[in-house]
Design a protein around this motif. Structure first.
Motif, PDB file in Angstrom:
ATOM      1  N   TRP A 275       0.813  -1.219   0.000  1.00  0.00           N
ATOM      2  CA  TRP A 275       0.000   0.000   0.000  1.00  0.00           C
ATOM      3  C   TRP A 275       0.848   1.271   0.000  1.00  0.00           C
ATOM      4  CZ3 TRP A 275      -2.733  -3.322  -1.704  1.00  0.00           C
ATOM      5  CH2 TRP A 275      -3.756  -4.044  -1.130  1.00  0.00           C
TER       6      TRP A 275
ATOM      7  N   GLU B  51       2.373   1.234   5.122  1.00  0.00           N
ATOM      8  CA  GLU B  51       2.954  -0.085   5.281  1.00  0.00           C
ATOM      9  C   GLU B  51       3.359  -0.278   6.732  1.00  0.00           C
ATOM     10  OE1 GLU B  51       4.123  -2.870   3.001  1.00  0.00           O
ATOM     11  OE2 GLU B  51       2.285  -2.076   2.132  1.00  0.00           O
TER      12      GLU B  51
ATOM     13  N   VAL C  87       0.954  -4.554   4.322  1.00  0.00           N
ATOM     14  CA  VAL C  87      -0.103  -3.591   4.018  1.00  0.00           C
ATOM     15  C   VAL C  87      -0.889  -3.181   5.259  1.00  0.00           C
ATOM     16  CG1 VAL C  87      -0.356  -4.391   1.658  1.00  0.00           C
ATOM     17  CG2 VAL C  87      -1.731  -5.456   3.443  1.00  0.00           C
TER      18      VAL C  87
END
Length: 597
Positions: free
Chosen positions: A268, A494, A499
């Motif tokens: 992410w 993160e 994630v």
């Protein structure tokens, strides 16, 4: 070795032998791995991943002042709490319409870089390498240790160990030199963290709108002096890791299959670029791509997207083997995102936690972890993405995206190049992490130490930018704001092990819905309603075994290496609430205890 490394109890139904490790983690005992093993064929025939941990964050956040969200959610975890605080702040910034001052972003980036260096180091050298140390290899694969005694270490000129066995001895708990040095590094890197975020692990200086840390030349030089102290250790660690992991491939042909699964990775993104990020949902694709770790979804080695809007809209929370009732049919909290895209009822913005406790049944429900999935826009698959322990997915997406380009870190389309300057003992180095052939236990572990180097390199870059800002007189670290009566927000970040997202809904100025999704539910999820196993289960099921011990003294070392390569943690995995008048009484609550998130 720990108590959980001893041979488990054995039952023998037919040819398959049932074995379980519960708990399997070395810090928090909430992850159970239940297997059926085919010893004649040296394979794991079946695997289920379970969690017995009860928690309540997604429910008791309701009705709270949204400004408290960062402080509350940091307590989800006793090690990656700052990642939760940061992600919560990102979500609040979006909901409140805040653009954080650039200096505050550099300070947050420096704090998070220190956290990555700290946590990855202590996990790799003080926990992972117990599974690769001399004592463990001697107990589980004595022939491998005998070969290691006579195998020269290719990078002995960097790390100083003559043979592979010498490296393994340095991993021995409490006695090995690498083990002891890692503990010293953990102290130094925690100091780096506290300089920026005030307190480890629950930050005292991070807020929506900015930070409470005052930027001064002394602040940044104190951080830099500590960073330079750990660079020799980091350079040596990369060489140590490469030598040991390459040796395992050579000594045990086929070992690439341990913990191997299809390449299904999610990242992410991390480290905001202050020049681009404004936290507006409408521009999220642009500022997401500007992160110094590129977000993305990788399917079978192909980068499907780097767009955080696509990533957000594709998230689905599935049930199936989880102890929850379905919430579909209730009134949605969010029907469309700020760009007008429809939001699914199984999206985190619309999730409602409805616990339904029951007896563990591997044919039905067996875990308190839900099953996050990502809906592939082209194939319609609900993908069980994993994080590769965090570092693997971050390096993979960043390498493929070929966007990051700084004096210290550069992506190439097939690799990530990391430049570290001269340190006390070793000259400057340019390390290169190349996309490997497999998504397996060894490559997840190998990536971890490369990302430590990545975080060190980026910290140097962030320091340069922060000091340049100081010279310009850029001292602002906080932006005033007002909490709106109604808003939605999402934070993407993160956590160390992968994630992390926080989805926030505000109504009447208070939290109406809040769902944090860390890496653990992605990695440790059970089978979903389509029968798709979670990544732990998938990586272990049908996996070959290389341990030389038989059923009576079996340690399960290959299974442990596979699970631990994901950097497992269950406190972040389950957020549970006992409603409907039910109560739960227990002598000790793990809710706020120290944990490895």
């Amino acid at each position: 070795m720990t108590a959980t490394d001893r041979a488990p109890a054995v039952e023998k139904p037919g040819q398959l032998i049932e074995m379980s490790w519960d708990p399997i983690t070395r810090i928090v005992g909430n992850l159970g791995i239940y297997t059926k093993i085919d010893f004649p064929n040296q394979r794991v025939a079946e695997c289920h991943s379970t969690s017995s941990l009860f928690r309540g964050y997604s429910v008791f956040m309701r009705g709270k002042d949204p400004r408290d969200a960062g402080f509350i959610t940091s307590r989800i975890c006793g090690i990656c709490g700052d990642n939760h605080t940061t992600c919560s702040i990102y979500a609040q910034n979006m909901a409140y319409g805040i653009k954080t001052p650039p200096m505050a972003e550099w300070i947050i980036n420096l704090g998070e870089a220190a956290e990555y260096i700290f946590d990855h180091t202590i996990f790799q050298d003080n926990l992972i390498f117990v599974d690769f140390c001399e004592a463990m290899v001697k107990d589980t694969n004595p022939s491998v240790l005998a070969r290691a005694e006579n195998t020269p270490a290719p990078h002995a000129d960097v790390h100083g160990y003559r043979t592979i066995a010498d490296i393994m001895r340095s991993f021995n708990p409490f006695e090995g030199e690498t083990y002891k040095q890692a503990l010293k590094v953990s102290r130094i890197t925690r100091e780096m963290f506290c300089l920026m975020e005030g307190r480890h692990v629950h930050p005292s200086t991070l807020y929506p709108g900015g930070v409470g840390t005052m930027p001064t030349p002394t602040l940044f030089t104190d951080y830099l002096s500590r960073l330079l102290q750990v660079l020799d250790f980091v350079k040596k660690s990369v060489a140590l890791n490469d030598d040991v992991f390459d040796f395992f491939y050579e000594a045990l042909p086929g070992y690439e299959e341990v913990g191997r699964r299809r390449v299904l990775l999610g990242c992410w993104g991390a480290f905001q670029d202050p020049a681009v990020v404004d936290y507006r949902y409408e521009s999220m694709n642009a500022w997401g791509k500007a992160m110094y770790v590129t977000p993305g979804v990788v399917v079978d080695g192909r980068l499907v997207t780097t767009d955080l809007v696509d990533i957000n809209l594709g998230m689905r929370i599935l049930l199936g083997s989880s102890y929850y009732e379905d919430w579909v049919g209730e009134e949605p909290f969010v029907t469309h995102d700020p760009l007008g895209n429809p939001v699914d009822m199984r999206h985190p913005w619309n999730q409602t936690t409805l616990p339904a406790p029951g007896k563990r049944d591997f044919g039905d429900k067996y875990s308190w972890v839900m099953s996050p999935r990502w809906l592939h826009p082209e194939t319609g698959e609900h993908l069980a993405l994993d994080t590769g322990g965090g570092a693997y997915a971050r390096l993979y997406t960043t390498a493929l995206a070929d966007i990051v380009d700084t004096p210290y870190v550069r992506s190439t389309g097939h690799s990530v190049q990391i430049h570290l300057p001269r340190s006390h003992q070793l000259p400057e180095q340019t390390l290169e992490w190349r996309i490997p052939l497999w998504s397996n236990a060894i490559e997840r572990d190998r990536a971890r130490v490369y990302f430590i180097a990545y975080a060190c390199a980026m910290a140097l870059y962030f320091l340069e930018r922060a000091m340049a800002g100081l010279r310009r007189g850029d001292l602002k670290v906080f932006q005033d704001f007002e909490v709106p009566d109604a808003a939605i927000g999402v934070g993407f970040h993160e956590a160390v092990r992968g994630v992390l997202s926080h989805h926030l809904v505000i109504r009447d100025g208070m939290i109406a819905n809040y769902h944090p999704y860390p890496p653990t539910p992605w990695n440790g999820s059970p089978r979903d309603r389509f029968g798709t196993p979670g990544p732990y289960e998938d990586a272990i099921q049908d996996m070959p075994l290389f341990e030389e011990n038989g059923p009576d003294d079996f340690r399960g070392i290959d299974i442990m290496r596979a699970v631990r390569s994901f950097d497992p943690c269950l406190p972040c995995g389950v957020h549970m609430y006992l409603g409907g008048g039910r109560t739960l009484q227990q002598a000790h609550s793990p809710m706020f205890g120290a944990s490895h998130g």
